[in-house]
Design a protein around this motif. Structure first.
Motif, PDB file in Angstrom:
ATOM      1  N   HIS A 164      -0.370   3.650   1.511  1.00 16.07           N
ATOM      2  CA  HIS A 164       0.662   3.014   2.329  1.00 16.07           C
ATOM      3  C   HIS A 164       0.167   2.956   3.766  1.00 16.07           C
ATOM      4  O   HIS A 164      -0.199   3.970   4.360  1.00 16.07           O
ATOM      5  N   LEU A 165       0.127   1.756   4.341  1.00 14.99           N
ATOM      6  CA  LEU A 165      -0.412   1.543   5.677  1.00 14.99           C
ATOM      7  C   LEU A 165       0.675   1.676   6.738  1.00 14.99           C
ATOM      8  O   LEU A 165       1.819   1.256   6.517  1.00 14.99           O
ATOM      9  N   ASP A 166       0.305   2.238   7.878  1.00 12.64           N
ATOM     10  CA  ASP A 166       1.250   2.263   8.990  1.00 12.64           C
ATOM     11  C   ASP A 166       1.266   0.884   9.661  1.00 12.64           C
ATOM     12  O   ASP A 166       0.524  -0.026   9.269  1.00 12.64           O
ATOM     13  N   THR A 167       2.097   0.720  10.673  1.00 10.88           N
ATOM     14  CA  THR A 167       2.293  -0.603  11.278  1.00 10.88           C
ATOM     15  C   THR A 167       1.005  -1.194  11.837  1.00 10.88           C
ATOM     16  O   THR A 167       0.701  -2.378  11.633  1.00 10.88           O
ATOM     17  N   MET A 204       6.033  -0.495  -5.443  1.00 11.58           N
ATOM     18  CA  MET A 204       5.442  -1.480  -4.544  1.00 11.58           C
ATOM     19  C   MET A 204       6.460  -1.821  -3.472  1.00 11.58           C
ATOM     20  O   MET A 204       7.622  -2.122  -3.788  1.00 11.58           O
ATOM     21  N   GLN A 205       6.039  -1.761  -2.211  1.00 14.55           N
ATOM     22  CA  GLN A 205       6.925  -2.125  -1.114  1.00 14.55           C
ATOM     23  C   GLN A 205       6.088  -2.565   0.084  1.00 14.55           C
ATOM     24  O   GLN A 205       4.858  -2.478   0.057  1.00 14.55           O
ATOM     25  N   GLU A 206       6.764  -3.044   1.109  1.00 10.88           N
ATOM     26  CA  GLU A 206       6.086  -3.548   2.299  1.00 10.88           C
ATOM     27  C   GLU A 206       5.091  -2.530   2.857  1.00 10.88           C
ATOM     28  O   GLU A 206       5.418  -1.359   3.047  1.00 10.88           O
ATOM     29  N   GLY A 207       3.868  -2.997   3.105  1.00 11.17           N
ATOM     30  CA  GLY A 207       2.849  -2.132   3.693  1.00 11.17           C
ATOM     31  C   GLY A 207       1.987  -1.402   2.690  1.00 11.17           C
ATOM     32  O   GLY A 207       1.058  -0.690   3.079  1.00 11.17           O
ATOM     33  N   HIS A 262      -4.041  -8.730 -17.861  1.00 15.56           N
ATOM     34  CA  HIS A 262      -4.319  -7.898 -16.701  1.00 15.56           C
ATOM     35  C   HIS A 262      -5.538  -7.000 -16.863  1.00 15.56           C
ATOM     36  O   HIS A 262      -5.526  -5.836 -16.513  1.00 15.56           O
ATOM     37  N   LEU A 263      -6.585  -7.575 -17.382  1.00 17.29           N
ATOM     38  CA  LEU A 263      -7.838  -6.833 -17.493  1.00 17.29           C
ATOM     39  C   LEU A 263      -8.976  -7.783 -17.126  1.00 17.29           C
ATOM     40  O   LEU A 263      -9.130  -8.828 -17.739  1.00 17.29           O
ATOM     41  N   HIS A 264      -9.736  -7.455 -16.092  1.00 22.70           N
ATOM     42  CA  HIS A 264     -10.843  -8.311 -15.678  1.00 22.70           C
ATOM     43  C   HIS A 264     -11.923  -7.447 -15.055  1.00 22.70           C
ATOM     44  O   HIS A 264     -11.682  -6.328 -14.606  1.00 22.70           O
ATOM     45  N   ASP A 265     -13.142  -7.967 -15.036  1.00 25.89           N
ATOM     46  CA  ASP A 265     -14.284  -7.203 -14.529  1.00 25.89           C
ATOM     47  C   ASP A 265     -14.322  -7.142 -13.007  1.00 25.89           C
ATOM     48  O   ASP A 265     -14.972  -6.275 -12.442  1.00 25.89           O
ATOM     49  N   TRP A 266     -13.653  -8.054 -12.357  1.00 23.23           N
ATOM     50  CA  TRP A 266     -13.721  -8.111 -10.891  1.00 23.23           C
ATOM     51  C   TRP A 266     -12.870  -7.014 -10.260  1.00 23.23           C
ATOM     52  O   TRP A 266     -11.852  -6.591 -10.806  1.00 23.23           O
ATOM     53  N   HIS A 267     -13.303  -6.541  -9.095  1.00 23.06           N
ATOM     54  CA  HIS A 267     -12.478  -5.644  -8.287  1.00 23.06           C
ATOM     55  C   HIS A 267     -11.323  -6.446  -7.683  1.00 23.06           C
ATOM     56  O   HIS A 267     -11.430  -7.658  -7.464  1.00 23.06           O
ATOM     57  N   GLU A 268     -10.234  -5.737  -7.394  1.00 23.38           N
ATOM     58  CA  GLU A 268      -9.054  -6.414  -6.846  1.00 23.38           C
ATOM     59  C   GLU A 268      -8.433  -5.573  -5.727  1.00 23.38           C
ATOM     60  O   GLU A 268      -8.374  -4.344  -5.819  1.00 23.38           O
ATOM     61  N   ILE A 269      -7.992  -6.248  -4.679  1.00 26.19           N
ATOM     62  CA  ILE A 269      -7.240  -5.614  -3.594  1.00 26.19           C
ATOM     63  C   ILE A 269      -5.921  -6.362  -3.463  1.00 26.19           C
ATOM     64  O   ILE A 269      -5.904  -7.587  -3.368  1.00 26.19           O
ATOM     65  N   ILE A 270      -4.812  -5.635  -3.487  1.00 28.38           N
ATOM     66  CA  ILE A 270      -3.487  -6.238  -3.336  1.00 28.38           C
ATOM     67  C   ILE A 270      -2.843  -5.672  -2.086  1.00 28.38           C
ATOM     68  O   ILE A 270      -2.778  -4.451  -1.905  1.00 28.38           O
ATOM     69  N   TYR A 271      -2.361  -6.559  -1.211  1.00 30.76           N
ATOM     70  CA  TYR A 271      -1.607  -6.133  -0.024  1.00 30.76           C
ATOM     71  C   TYR A 271      -0.196  -6.700  -0.109  1.00 30.76           C
ATOM     72  O   TYR A 271      -0.018  -7.908  -0.309  1.00 30.76           O
TER      73      TYR A 271
END
Length: 293
Positions: A124-127, A61-64, A35-44
């Protein structure tokens, strides 16, 4: 055979340094500790539950939930066995935008640097926000599925739209620090202390004493939540620190090795190449040339 627990190679899609892992359901059995890399990461996160270790903290970690993880940040997902997380993850090289977005690249990437400095990686994102992010990710996936000769370019444009959208969310209101989640109370303070003491060396008995637990318990808990042994984690942090020195200064290799707590210059070269696949000098040359393109 010795296994390197902190290096992850990401396979690019369509010939560009950008990859989408779409709607993947995690499980404790298939979640890698690499779990170490030079690239940026986005997880949804679409659904499910779990925790994620990022940098020096544990977050639920949960929905949204949306996670912004800058390159060279130690992290590991810990899915719930009964209700595992289903998520999409986007990986891309920071240099990718520099070569395609021109002067706008730094603005679109500033979110990652702010997350790194604040050590706040979760929003945390709204609907309404969830729907917008999901649509942008769906569009990226659809472009890669088309396999048209311009699909990679179209997917990259949609990545830029996603980054712009997230930057606008940040402008409205920055993400709040994460809530505390189950885990050893001493872990975060220990990891911060380790960063401060990397140069002077780290002792398992001393760290365990400061955490008020036995060395055996310390080792088990540390491995469970970080995915690494104490020795591997300390080495990963030293390599991350060395990367920052290499990119932000013209210091000699000997100075970098000493500043990051390596035993000797040969030890620095050997361990850096083992974890990154390249030498310190080659890493500096490659990364600085990308910044100039």
């Amino acid at each position: 055979m010795e296994r390197l627990p902190v290096r992850k190679t990401i396979q690019a899609e369509s010939g560009i340094p950008f990859r989408l892992v779409y709607t993947d359901t995690k499980s404790p059995q298939n979640e890698l500790p690499d779990h170490l890399h030079d690239w940026h990461e986005i997880i949804y996160v679409y659904r499910g539950q779990g925790t994620i270790f990022i940098d020096a903290s544990l977050e639920d970690m949960q929905e949204g939930d949306l996670f912004i993880i800058p390159g060279s940040t130690v992290h590991r997902a810990l899915p719930d066995a009964g209700n595992p997380v289903t998520s999409s993850a986007l990986f891309f090289s920071p240099g990718l935008l520099a070569s395609t977005a021109g002067g706008s690249a730094s603005a679109m990437l500033s979110l990652f640097e702010r997350c790194r400095k604040r050590r706040v990686y979760k929003r945390h994102l709204d609907t309404k926000e969830q729907a917008q992010v999901a649509v942008l990710i769906d569009d990226i996936h659809a472009e890669f599925q088309l396999e048209h000769h311009l699909s990679a370019h179209a997917a990259l444009l949609r990545l830029q739209l996603l980054l712009i959208y997230l930057e606008r969310l940040e402008a409205v209101g920055p993400a709040s620090p994460a809530r505390s989640v189950p885990g050893p109370g001493w872990l975060s303070s220990t990891l911060i202390h380790m960063d401060e003491e990397l140069r002077s060396g780290l002792s398992l008995p001393e760290l365990a004493r400061q955490a008020a637990v036995s060395p055996a318990h310390f080792s088990r808990a540390f491995k469970r939540y970080t995915g690494m042994t104490l020795t591997d984690y300390a080495l990963a942090r030293r390599v991350i620190m060395a990367k920052e020195h290499l990119l932000r200064s013209d210091e000699t290799m000997a100075v970098v090795a000493d500043a990051c707590g390596f035993e000797s210059l040969p030890h620095f070269y050997r361990q850096f190449k083992k974890l990154t696949g390249t030498t310190p000098a080659a890493y500096r040359k490659t990364m600085k040339s990308q910044d100039q393109t």
